[in-house]
Write a protein that holds these residues in place. Sequence first.
Motif, PDB file in Angstrom:
ATOM      1  N   PHE A   1       2.050   3.016 -10.285  1.00 39.56           N
ATOM      2  CA  PHE A   1       0.900   3.673  -9.275  1.00 39.56           C
ATOM      3  C   PHE A   1       1.589   4.331  -8.066  1.00 39.56           C
ATOM      4  CE2 PHE A   1      -1.969  -0.106 -11.147  1.00 39.56           C
ATOM      5  CZ  PHE A   1      -2.548   0.883 -11.958  1.00 39.56           C
ATOM      6  N   GLU A   2       1.087   5.578  -7.916  1.00 42.94           N
ATOM      7  CA  GLU A   2       1.786   6.245  -6.684  1.00 42.94           C
ATOM      8  C   GLU A   2       1.326   5.427  -5.542  1.00 42.94           C
ATOM      9  OE1 GLU A   2       4.006   8.448  -5.953  1.00 42.94           O
ATOM     10  OE2 GLU A   2       3.959   8.836  -8.377  1.00 42.94           O
ATOM     11  N   GLU A   3       0.359   4.784  -5.361  1.00 37.04           N
ATOM     12  CA  GLU A   3       0.071   4.164  -4.018  1.00 37.04           C
ATOM     13  C   GLU A   3       0.751   2.904  -3.932  1.00 37.04           C
ATOM     14  OE1 GLU A   3      -1.774   4.527  -6.715  1.00 37.04           O
ATOM     15  OE2 GLU A   3      -3.762   3.260  -6.636  1.00 37.04           O
ATOM     16  N   ALA A   4       1.467   2.273  -4.937  1.00 38.71           N
ATOM     17  CA  ALA A   4       1.879   1.079  -4.786  1.00 38.71           C
ATOM     18  C   ALA A   4       3.298   1.105  -3.957  1.00 38.71           C
ATOM     19  CB  ALA A   4       2.147   0.313  -6.065  1.00 38.71           C
ATOM     20  N   PRO A   5       3.560   0.038  -3.295  1.00 37.96           N
ATOM     21  CA  PRO A   5       4.771   0.020  -2.419  1.00 37.96           C
ATOM     22  C   PRO A   5       6.027  -0.025  -3.601  1.00 37.96           C
ATOM     23  CG  PRO A   5       3.608  -1.945  -1.840  1.00 37.96           C
ATOM     24  CD  PRO A   5       2.449  -1.050  -2.887  1.00 37.96           C
TER      25      PRO A   5
END
Lengths: 394, 54
Positions: free
Chosen positions: A324-328
């Motif tokens: 996921f792009e938004e995951a750290p």
Amino acid sequence: MASTPANEWKDGKKYLWLMSPLLPLLGVLAFAAYAFTGFSALLWTGPILVFLVVPLLDFLIGTDPVNAPESAVPGLVAQKYYKYITYAYIPSQFAVTVMGALYAASGQLAIWEFAGLVLSVGTLNGIGINTAHELGHKAGKLDRWLARLTLAPVAYGHFFVEHNRGHHVRVATPEDPASSRMGETFWQFLPRTVTGSVRSACELERKRLAREGRSFWSVENEVLQAWAMTVALFAALTIALGPVALLFLVLQAAYGASLLEVINYIEHYGLLRRKQENGRYERCQPQHSWNSNHIVTNLVLYQLQRHSDHHAHPTRPFQALRHFEEAPQLPSGYASMLIAAYIPPLWFRIMDHRVVAHYKGDLSVANLQPGREEKLLAKWSAANDNASEAQQAA
Amino acid sequence: MKKWQCTICDFCYDEAAGFPEEGIAPGTRWEDIPDDWSCPDCGMGKSDFVMQEV
């Protein structure tokens, strides 16, 4: 990528997943080679793989953010091949454990050879917890028994109960023994997670059995079932080989379990789910786990590093987990990060500014170590002020 | 009205109460909850719930 039709999509890593069951097999081969050559370094195969080979390969080969197209997932999930890969870990894992006990009990090892043997077998049984983790999330009876079997050599059978019903519920909250807090060193986290997990697993089983009208000391108790396998295995090897075998088994189990816990330490460091007005925590979302796309560690650990998707969809099998792009994102794979985790000043240096950046400078919404909150808030708010002043000046 | 329980973590969905914090109104029957809904506690899918006798 979205334009690739599902029927044409092929899992480029299909055969590379065999790297995971290859590890205990390498252990068996290295130990056998030691018997013929007497070359001591072979007994250190486990630490050499985890601390040198895998981090080096991660560094050289790098990352891969590719996701299988959603339309290909049902086909990918249906293939039994991937399940057999997890099964394939188990026979050589047990072989390596028995060989280790045999060598340890032979009385012919120098102390540093004995140490290498403990660390090698501990490493392979520790990575076996990852196999058990994958199997323990499946619904099938056989898979769930194999999960407990895989945990027997590392004496960590309660993980099977605590992980699914404890950790997945409380992840990224202060109440979770298996989620680390910002400012907490690995050495503070280790005793907290070990004791907290045992306590939680027993409590979960006690409650479940009470609901069914049974006592904690029932044969249906899944924690006791799993621990009984360890007792049987350790007792059999001790009776056959003597007390040195028991010493070896206990030491390698302790080291193997510590490997799982250092991974736990990395996975949710400082991350916190918001408590809603009704007292429930918000759902676990991609931003509540640290991820990595480093290919080699992902192959060895069944994409455990795509950890956000795992927590959002715990029954999704490893071959279908997504980036996921938004995951750290972690700066490197777990295999490199765990070395840093052992050295607190290095870990804080690498990770703390990432937690701060993740929360856009507002640490009041991070999971902070009790007693260190004020220090952390003061340190990072000062750092933020300096940064914004510098920005204004520029 | 029935209750449905997550087989993994024991979270209980009560049709009478619904789950208003996620927009599921009180009285919503289990079959009317979207298939991609998952357990708010542990993330298990709808198919991992069983009906519970009450």
